[in-house]
Enzyme design. Structure first.
Site, PDB file in Angstrom:
ATOM      1  N   HIS A 106     119.851  47.317  24.065  1.00  0.00           N
ATOM      2  CA  HIS A 106     120.892  46.499  23.435  1.00  0.00           C
ATOM      3  C   HIS A 106     120.959  45.063  23.966  1.00  0.00           C
ATOM      4  O   HIS A 106     122.032  44.534  24.256  1.00  0.00           O
ATOM      5  CB  HIS A 106     122.254  47.163  23.608  1.00  0.00           C
ATOM      6  N   HIS A 180     128.242  48.058  16.796  1.00  0.00           N
ATOM      7  CA  HIS A 180     128.321  49.334  17.501  1.00  0.00           C
ATOM      8  C   HIS A 180     129.728  49.934  17.427  1.00  0.00           C
ATOM      9  O   HIS A 180     130.288  50.341  18.449  1.00  0.00           O
ATOM     10  CB  HIS A 180     127.890  49.133  18.964  1.00  0.00           C
ATOM     11  N   GLU A 319     124.799  52.816  13.111  1.00  0.00           N
ATOM     12  CA  GLU A 319     124.309  51.476  13.425  1.00  0.00           C
ATOM     13  C   GLU A 319     123.145  51.138  12.498  1.00  0.00           C
ATOM     14  O   GLU A 319     122.019  51.562  12.736  1.00  0.00           O
ATOM     15  CB  GLU A 319     123.853  51.416  14.880  1.00  0.00           C
TER      16      GLU A 319
END
Ligand code: GAL
Length: 354
Positions: A106, A180, A319
């Site tokens: 991420h 997210h 996502e």
């Protein structure tokens, strides 16, 4: 119908973080932080017209800064994992920050979830919107190119929360943006999400190794617990005797939409909570969705809003994105962005009752 803002909190370095509240005529309300562009609250009605907040998240800024799990946040530059934090682009090898087992996750140490975005536009109309911008300097978290990202949140009159991501770069780079948010349509403080029914327009998924890096195979969902082409409760097969589920402790996999990316957003997923009647349709032009059933939600130090304890599988994240670790797999979707190109993706979470 309206948009307003106020101070949400102050970072240790003195910078203020605002929260923007967007409301539509039906009473749907969403709160978005300038920190990480995180969606902090989302109030939607049930069959009887009772509103509740269906998103995981925190009451205070400190938890967004120090808590894990990327609650509601924008993810960048590259969502999900890059194997061993290493990739080669145009002959040059890049070594990224390792923050998840042996891998890069991420966006690294300080991904977009930890950046303050500038507010570049707001619209106070029937479809209120908020545009946030972040300019990521060349070399930030080792990624090449100055990247300019504009993310626009719009609350539509049809109870849709639309997120449009637009980005450009001045050097060839890689990019995989997503949001997210953790959803529980019964209300964030109710518990398990396993009774929610999920439909996915996906005929293959990506099996992973034990560090959750895709093996490279696109495996058909047919006759596996990963088949959501006909809606079924998330919990129906989650305990099945299946190596891919065991590795991840539940669903934490990339599902590939039939036909890949589309020009315009199309319906790709539906989440439905039968008891309340709340339904969420996901429209996107992205090629894939990472379905994550919150298997790692265990952090006792950072309870959710209203002091509600974190519990695994109490939320699901949908996502929308490109394939994880795609830069290291020739057969995966292309996540490169070159100067002159415009990265432009839209995902809308549209709420209704049934
Ligand atoms: C998801 C990812 C999970 C986990 C989570 C954050 O996107 O698929 O494996 O890392 O983010 O806790």
């Amino acid at each position: 119908m309206s948009i307003s803002h106020k101070l949400f909190g102050t970072l240790p370095d003195g910078r203020g973080v605002d929260v923007y509240t967007l409301r539509n005529a039906s009473g749907v309300k969403v709160r978005i932080l300038t920190y990480g562009g995180a969606i902090q609250q989302l109030y939607i009605p049930d069959r009887k017209g009772c509103f509740c907040d269906v998103l995981g998240g925190y009451d205070c800024l400190d938890s967004y800064v120090r808590g894990d799990g990327y609650q509601g946040a924008l993810i960048g530059r590259v969502g999900n994992r890059i194997a061993k934090g290493t990739f080669t682009l145009d002959g040059k090898e890049y070594r990224m920050f390792i923050n998840n087992g042996p891998n890069h996750l991420h966006g690294g140490e300080f991904g977009f979830n930890a950046k303050i975005f500038d507010v570049v536009a707001t619209e106070d109309t029937d479809t209120p919107s908020l545009s946030l911008r972040y300019v990521s300097p060349d070399g930030e978290e080792q990624y090449p190119g100055t990247l300019t990202v504009t993310v626009t949140y719009t609350l539509t009159a049809e109870n849709g929360l639309r997120i449009r991501y637009v980005a450009t770069t001045d050097k060839k780079t890689i990019l995989n943006l997503t949001n997210h948010s953790y959803f529980n349509l019964a209300g964030y403080a109710t518990g398990s999400v396993l009774d929610h029914e999920l439909y996915l327009d996906a005929d293959t998924y990506l099996p992973t190794d034990t560090s959750l890096i895709p093996t490279g195979e696109l495996r058909p969902v047919a006759n596996t617990p990963f088949d959501f082409t006909v809606a079924k409760p998330i919990g129906q097969d989650i305990e099945a005797d299946n190596a891919d589920l065991t590795i991840a402790g539940g669903y934490d996999h990339c599902f590939n939409f039939r036909g890949g990316a589309s020009h315009e957003p199309v319906l790709r997923a539906t989440l439905y909570h039968r008891e309340s009647g709340r339904k969420m349709d996901v429209y996107t032009n992205q090629p894939c969705v990472q379905v994550y059933t919150g298997n790692f939600l265990t952090n006792e130090e950072f309870p959710f809003k209203g002091n509600f304890a974190q519990r695994p599988r109490s939320f699901v994240c949908l996502e929308t994105q490109h394939m994880p670790d795609s830069i290291n797999h020739e057969n995966f979707t292309d996540c490169t962005l070159s100067p002159g190109e415009v990265y432009d993706y839209t995902t809308e979470y549209r709420f209704s009752v049934e």
